[in-house]
Write a protein that holds these residues in place. Structure first.
Motif, short mmCIF file in Angstrom:
data_model
loop_
_atom_site.label_atom_id
_atom_site.label_comp_id
_atom_site.label_asym_id
_atom_site.label_seq_id
_atom_site.Cartn_x
_atom_site.Cartn_y
_atom_site.Cartn_z
N TYR A 65 79.33 3.88 -9.58
CA TYR A 65 78.89 2.96 -8.54
C TYR A 65 78.47 3.73 -7.28
O TYR A 65 77.41 3.47 -6.70
N ALA A 66 79.29 4.70 -6.87
CA ALA A 66 78.99 5.46 -5.66
C ALA A 66 77.71 6.28 -5.81
O ALA A 66 76.92 6.41 -4.87
N LEU A 67 77.48 6.84 -7.00
CA LEU A 67 76.27 7.63 -7.22
C LEU A 67 75.01 6.78 -7.13
O LEU A 67 73.93 7.28 -6.78
N ALA A 68 75.12 5.49 -7.44
CA ALA A 68 73.96 4.60 -7.45
C ALA A 68 73.66 4.00 -6.08
O ALA A 68 72.61 3.35 -5.91
N LEU A 69 74.52 4.19 -5.10
CA LEU A 69 74.30 3.61 -3.78
C LEU A 69 73.05 4.21 -3.12
O LEU A 69 72.78 5.41 -3.27
N PRO A 70 72.29 3.41 -2.38
CA PRO A 70 71.08 3.95 -1.71
C PRO A 70 71.38 5.14 -0.82
O PRO A 70 70.61 6.10 -0.78
N GLU A 71 72.50 5.10 -0.09
CA GLU A 71 72.82 6.22 0.79
C GLU A 71 73.13 7.49 0.01
O GLU A 71 72.87 8.60 0.49
N THR A 72 73.68 7.35 -1.21
CA THR A 72 73.91 8.53 -2.04
C THR A 72 72.60 9.11 -2.52
O THR A 72 72.42 10.34 -2.55
N ARG A 73 71.67 8.25 -2.89
CA ARG A 73 70.36 8.74 -3.34
C ARG A 73 69.62 9.44 -2.19
O ARG A 73 68.93 10.44 -2.41
N ARG A 74 69.76 8.94 -0.98
CA ARG A 74 69.16 9.63 0.16
C ARG A 74 69.83 10.98 0.39
O ARG A 74 69.17 11.98 0.69
N GLU A 75 71.16 11.01 0.23
CA GLU A 75 71.89 12.27 0.38
C GLU A 75 71.48 13.26 -0.71
O GLU A 75 71.40 14.46 -0.46
N TRP A 76 71.22 12.76 -1.91
CA TRP A 76 70.77 13.63 -3.01
C TRP A 76 69.49 14.35 -2.61
O TRP A 76 69.37 15.57 -2.80
N LEU A 77 68.53 13.63 -2.06
CA LEU A 77 67.26 14.24 -1.65
C LEU A 77 67.47 15.28 -0.57
O LEU A 77 66.89 16.37 -0.61
N ARG A 78 68.31 14.95 0.43
CA ARG A 78 68.56 15.90 1.50
C ARG A 78 69.26 17.14 0.97
O ARG A 78 68.87 18.27 1.28
N ALA A 79 70.32 16.94 0.16
CA ALA A 79 71.08 18.07 -0.37
C ALA A 79 70.22 18.92 -1.31
O ALA A 79 70.33 20.15 -1.32
N HIS A 80 69.36 18.29 -2.10
CA HIS A 80 68.48 19.04 -2.99
C HIS A 80 67.56 19.94 -2.17
O HIS A 80 67.32 21.10 -2.53
N GLY A 81 67.04 19.42 -1.06
CA GLY A 81 66.20 20.24 -0.20
C GLY A 81 66.95 21.38 0.45
O GLY A 81 66.41 22.48 0.63
#
Length: 359
Positions: free
Chosen positions: A300-316
């Motif tokens: 559930y936490a991985l699917a949250l919009p804020e987690t997906r935004r964090e994924w993009l930032r952390a990937h960068g």
């Protein structure tokens, strides 16, 4: 944040040594304790990957939120420069895995600083951490762990949060890799941590000419890096996201650039023009088999919009050059983005995927 682990001086010395220039004197014959040359074993069959998990649930796991003190205990690898390394300057863990895990903790305790609610524990690489799960020493494994069908018999996996693949790090020669690719390493010593899918893949790989690699097992993949720099092995092989961190620590090394033989390329999630991955490595968090409630909440936490935004930032921040991608089903364009979960399963372990069609 509490850190229940003694980061041994030998490990810290190893990491510091990996940033120094290579010695010009002959390499010592000694190996790190536990290093062992193995025999090749098996055929070059693919690792059975898992990209399906239990349905997501917003219900906070009672076992976690009712314990005293309230915290989540996560098993991490302190030497993985891109994913979960220990920063001695600010005395905290950092990396791509850590950033995602902190989002999970924030979902558990929205009003608190997530670093106040997480306890990091150093664990062995690969499935060596599973015993710590079974003994309730940790709640989840947050290393660069490949979700495989065999491991799904021992632990529950979250949904895939990073697509990677196995490559090889070798010594740099004249501005490039000493060996062009894994196909050029028949008869050469290639090292990986024991109890990992990486070591299994090395033992099985056979070049187009029929040559086998010489597998070398070490207690930890960072031991392999030291052995590479001392001339005791010819390559270190594990997931590319980990190898990129090693290359940052050891500037006298380089990733191979040539692809493996055509029927051993696994490049569905790779953006580069010349993909050198010879395995498919979906990364996931791991939980005890009886901890479905925590696994469902993490999904559930991985699917949250804020987690997906964090994924993009952390990937960068941590994996800017990592070539993972997802293909747009409409346009066919490939862009880095957090993997979408597969169809959820209602029982564990999930059914094994159907074999890929053969030519």
């Amino acid at each position: 944040m509490a850190v229940r682990a003694l980061l041994a001086g030998t490990l810290l010395a190893t990491l510091a040594g990996c940033s120094a220039p290579a010695a010009t004197t002959p390499a010592p014959a000694a190996r790190p304790p536990g290093a062992q040359t193995l025999a090749p074993a098996g055929e070059a069959t693919p690792i059975c990957s898992v990209r399906r998990s239990l349905p997501a649930s917003a219900t906070r796991p009672r076992r976690i939120i009712e314990r005293e003190p309230q915290r989540l205990i996560a098993g991490v690898d302190p030497s993985d420069a891109t994913m979960s390394h220990w920063n001695s300057a600010n005395q905290q863990f950092e990396g791509f895995n850590i950033d995602l895990l902190l989002r999970v903790v924030k979902a558990l305790w929205p009003k608190d600083d997530p670093r106040d609610r997480v306890e990091f524990v150093v664990v062995p690489p690969g499935q060596g951490a599973f015993q710590m799960l079974d003994k309730n020493q940790i709640d989840l494994v947050a290393t660069s762990l490949t979700a495989s069908c065999e491991r799904a018999e021992q632990v529950i996996f979250s949904n895939d949060y990073l697509d990677s693949g196995q490559s090889v790090l070798v010594r740099a020669r004249d501005g490039g890799p000493e060996f062009a690719g894994v196909e050029a390493m028949g008869g050469r010593r290639v090292c990986a941590a024991r109890n990992t899918t990486s070591l299994d893949a090395i033992r099985r790989y056979r070049t187009a000419g029929g040559d086998r690699l010489v597998p070398v097992a070490a207690e930890h993949s960072v031991d392999c890096l030291v052995m590479l720099r001392q001339g005791q092995v010819d390559g270190v092989s594990t997931d590319e996201n980990i190898l990129r961190g090693f290359a940052q620590m050891a500037p006298d090394t380089a990733l191979v650039t040539k692809p493996p033989r055509r029927d051993q390329r696994y490049c569905d999630h790779n953006l580069s023009d010349e993909c050198d991955w010879f395995t498919d490595e979906p990364h996931a968090f791991a939980f005890r088999l009886d901890d479905e409630e925590l696994a469902a909440f993490v999904n559930y936490a991985l699917a949250l919009p804020e987690t997906r935004r964090e994924w993009l930032r952390a990937h960068g921040d941590w994996l800017a050059d990592h070539p993972d991608a997802v293909r747009d089903p409409v346009t066919g364009a490939r862009t880095p983005m957090m993997p979408s979960p597969g169809e959820p399963v209602t029982t564990w372990p999930p059914p094994r995927p159907a074999p890929a069609p053969t030519d």
